[in-house]
Structures are given as structure tokens and as C-alpha cells.
Design a protein around this motif. Structure first.
Motif, PDB file in Angstrom:
ATOM      1  N   CYS A   8     -22.758  45.516 -23.392  1.00  8.25           N
ATOM      2  CA  CYS A   8     -21.570  45.131 -23.582  1.00  8.25           C
ATOM      3  C   CYS A   8     -20.777  45.897 -22.681  1.00  8.25           C
ATOM      4  O   CYS A   8     -21.209  46.962 -22.174  1.00  8.25           O
ATOM      5  CB  CYS A   8     -21.221  45.162 -25.091  1.00  8.25           C
ATOM      6  N   ALA A  28     -23.078  32.512 -23.995  1.00  8.50           N
ATOM      7  CA  ALA A  28     -22.262  33.595 -23.532  1.00  8.50           C
ATOM      8  C   ALA A  28     -20.962  32.846 -23.228  1.00  8.50           C
ATOM      9  O   ALA A  28     -19.874  33.425 -23.526  1.00  8.50           O
ATOM     10  CB  ALA A  28     -23.111  34.340 -22.422  1.00  8.50           C
ATOM     11  N   GLY A  31     -18.477  32.537 -25.987  1.00  8.40           N
ATOM     12  CA  GLY A  31     -18.287  33.735 -26.912  1.00  8.40           C
ATOM     13  C   GLY A  31     -19.260  33.793 -28.141  1.00  8.40           C
ATOM     14  O   GLY A  31     -19.078  34.628 -28.838  1.00  8.40           O
ATOM     15  N   SER A  34     -22.820  38.162 -28.866  1.00 12.89           N
ATOM     16  CA  SER A  34     -21.972  39.369 -28.983  1.00 12.89           C
ATOM     17  C   SER A  34     -22.705  40.593 -29.428  1.00 12.89           C
ATOM     18  O   SER A  34     -23.793  40.915 -29.820  1.00 12.89           O
ATOM     19  CB  SER A  34     -21.036  39.193 -30.535  1.00 12.89           C
ATOM     20  N   CYS A  35     -22.094  41.705 -28.952  1.00 12.53           N
ATOM     21  CA  CYS A  35     -22.777  43.047 -29.300  1.00 12.53           C
ATOM     22  C   CYS A  35     -23.257  43.446 -30.718  1.00 12.53           C
ATOM     23  O   CYS A  35     -22.371  43.162 -31.537  1.00 12.53           O
ATOM     24  CB  CYS A  35     -22.017  44.228 -28.931  1.00 12.53           C
ATOM     25  N   THR A  36     -24.291  44.021 -30.905  1.00 12.07           N
ATOM     26  CA  THR A  36     -24.706  44.012 -32.296  1.00 12.07           C
ATOM     27  C   THR A  36     -24.358  45.371 -32.900  1.00 12.07           C
ATOM     28  O   THR A  36     -24.155  45.604 -34.059  1.00 12.07           O
ATOM     29  CB  THR A  36     -26.489  44.440 -32.355  1.00 12.07           C
ATOM     30  N   CYS A  38     -20.812  46.749 -31.537  1.00 13.23           N
ATOM     31  CA  CYS A  38     -19.157  46.610 -31.774  1.00 13.23           C
ATOM     32  C   CYS A  38     -18.584  45.199 -31.859  1.00 13.23           C
ATOM     33  O   CYS A  38     -17.398  44.953 -32.110  1.00 13.23           O
ATOM     34  CB  CYS A  38     -18.402  47.462 -30.497  1.00 13.23           C
ATOM     35  N   GLY A  39     -19.640  44.267 -31.588  1.00  7.93           N
ATOM     36  CA  GLY A  39     -19.108  42.998 -31.785  1.00  7.93           C
ATOM     37  C   GLY A  39     -18.477  42.388 -30.461  1.00  7.93           C
ATOM     38  O   GLY A  39     -18.040  41.085 -30.536  1.00  7.93           O
ATOM     39  N   SER A  40     -18.390  43.080 -29.421  1.00  4.91           N
ATOM     40  CA  SER A  40     -17.840  42.633 -28.332  1.00  4.91           C
ATOM     41  C   SER A  40     -18.393  41.237 -27.843  1.00  4.91           C
ATOM     42  O   SER A  40     -19.643  41.400 -27.793  1.00  4.91           O
ATOM     43  CB  SER A  40     -17.648  43.836 -27.059  1.00  4.91           C
ATOM     44  N   VAL A  41     -17.765  40.514 -27.303  1.00  2.00           N
ATOM     45  CA  VAL A  41     -18.434  39.228 -26.658  1.00  2.00           C
ATOM     46  C   VAL A  41     -18.364  39.291 -24.984  1.00  2.00           C
ATOM     47  O   VAL A  41     -18.930  38.379 -24.264  1.00  2.00           O
ATOM     48  CB  VAL A  41     -17.689  37.787 -26.983  1.00  2.00           C
ATOM     49  N   LYS A  42     -17.866  40.361 -24.646  1.00  2.00           N
ATOM     50  CA  LYS A  42     -17.838  40.557 -23.071  1.00  2.00           C
ATOM     51  C   LYS A  42     -19.457  41.308 -22.852  1.00  2.00           C
ATOM     52  O   LYS A  42     -19.695  42.631 -22.710  1.00  2.00           O
ATOM     53  CB  LYS A  42     -16.914  41.532 -22.682  1.00  2.00           C
ATOM     54  N   VAL A  43     -20.244  40.465 -22.658  1.00  2.00           N
ATOM     55  CA  VAL A  43     -21.636  40.908 -22.714  1.00  2.00           C
ATOM     56  C   VAL A  43     -22.501  40.451 -21.401  1.00  2.00           C
ATOM     57  O   VAL A  43     -22.102  39.326 -20.958  1.00  2.00           O
ATOM     58  CB  VAL A  43     -22.494  40.136 -23.813  1.00  2.00           C
TER      59      VAL A  43
END
Length: 147
Positions: A8, A28, A31, A34-36, A38-43
Motif C-alpha cells: 500500500c 483494484a 477500490g 485494500s491494505c490488511t 491500514c485499509g488503504s485502497v492505494k495498492v
């Protein structure tokens, strides 16, 4: 099934299994990946080394096994984080070997006590577990594992 090492925008590394590369791209873009941590969808997908099988008629010589360290300090830090995560799992979860899929189902369906487990399973079994709604994550493969 295709396995990707992902990262992420905060630098958290994790992995994911997808039906194919198009499925990853579609999820992706929407959206849904997501990061496991922090939850960020910028992966993004990480650079992965291909698994190349060794010739079966070749003698193995463990004395020639070599590991190269990443040149980028961020990659070195990421590798250390993966080692620590794997060490944490191995110290705090029960190793169930090739019974992983069966044990994961027993825990999920409350036929066995809730606990952390790790072991081996096939890609098809991992896919079946995910389709049943059972959360599984692959432990990262490290250079010293010999792929």
C-alpha cells in the motif's frame, strides 16, 4: 488463481489471491483491494521473482545456496518486516502442516477451538476456503526459503 505480493501507499506489504490478472485490475480499479493493516485502497503489485523449477536430474549442493540482499533500503526494511511477521506467526500460531484446509474449516464452523494456525495447502484449496468465506493469508516467501 494468481498470487500477487502487494504493497500500500503506507509501505505495508501483504498478498492476495485473484482469479486472474484481470480480476485484480478490476477489483483494484473499483477500490476493492485494500491494505490488511491500514485499509488503504492505494495498492500496487510488488516486483515478484518467478518460480522456476529446478531440473530433476541436477545434483543439489546446499553449500552453493546464496542469498542477495536488496540494494534499496526500503526493500531491506520490507524484507525485515516480512521476516518479523513470519516469526510472529510461527511463535504464536499452531503448525498444522498439510491439514491446514481441514483445520481452518473446523475453526470457521466452530467444530474446533478458535486459534491461529499455519501450514500448507494447495492453490485450489485456498481458493475454496476463500469462496466459503474463510479468511486465509499466505505467509511471505523469503529469499532464504529457496522459492
Amino acid at each position: 488463481m494468481i498470487h500477487y505480493d502487494l504493497i500500500c501507499d503506507k509501505g505495508h506489504a501483504f498478498d492476495g489471491w485473484f482469479r486472474n490478472s484481470s480480476a485484480y485490475d478490476e477489483q483494484a480499479d473499483r477500490g476493492l483491494v485494500s491494505c490488511t493493516q491500514c485499509g488503504s485502497v492505494k495498492v500496487e503489485k510488488q516486483l515478484m521473482a518467478p518460480g522456476i523449477p529446478a531440473k530433476s536430474n541436477r545434483k543439489s549442493d546446499s553449500a552453493t545456496k546464496m542469498v542477495a540482499a536488496p540494494a534499496d533500503p526500503r526493500l531491506a526494511e520490507l524484507m525485515n518486516m516480512m521476516r518479523e511477521m513470519r516469526k510472529h506467526v510461527e511463535e504464536n500460531a499452531e503448525y498444522v502442516g498439510d491439514r491446514f484446509a481441514d483445520e481452518a474449516r473446523k475453526i470457521h464452523y466452530e467444530e474446533s477451538e478458535q486459534r491461529g494456525i499455519y501450514g500448507q495447502t494447495t492453490a485450489d484449496e485456498a481458493k475454496a476456503l476463500v469462496e466459503e468465506g474463510i479468511t486465509v493469508h499466505a505467509l511471505p516467501r523469503l529469499p532464504e526459503d529457496g522459492n
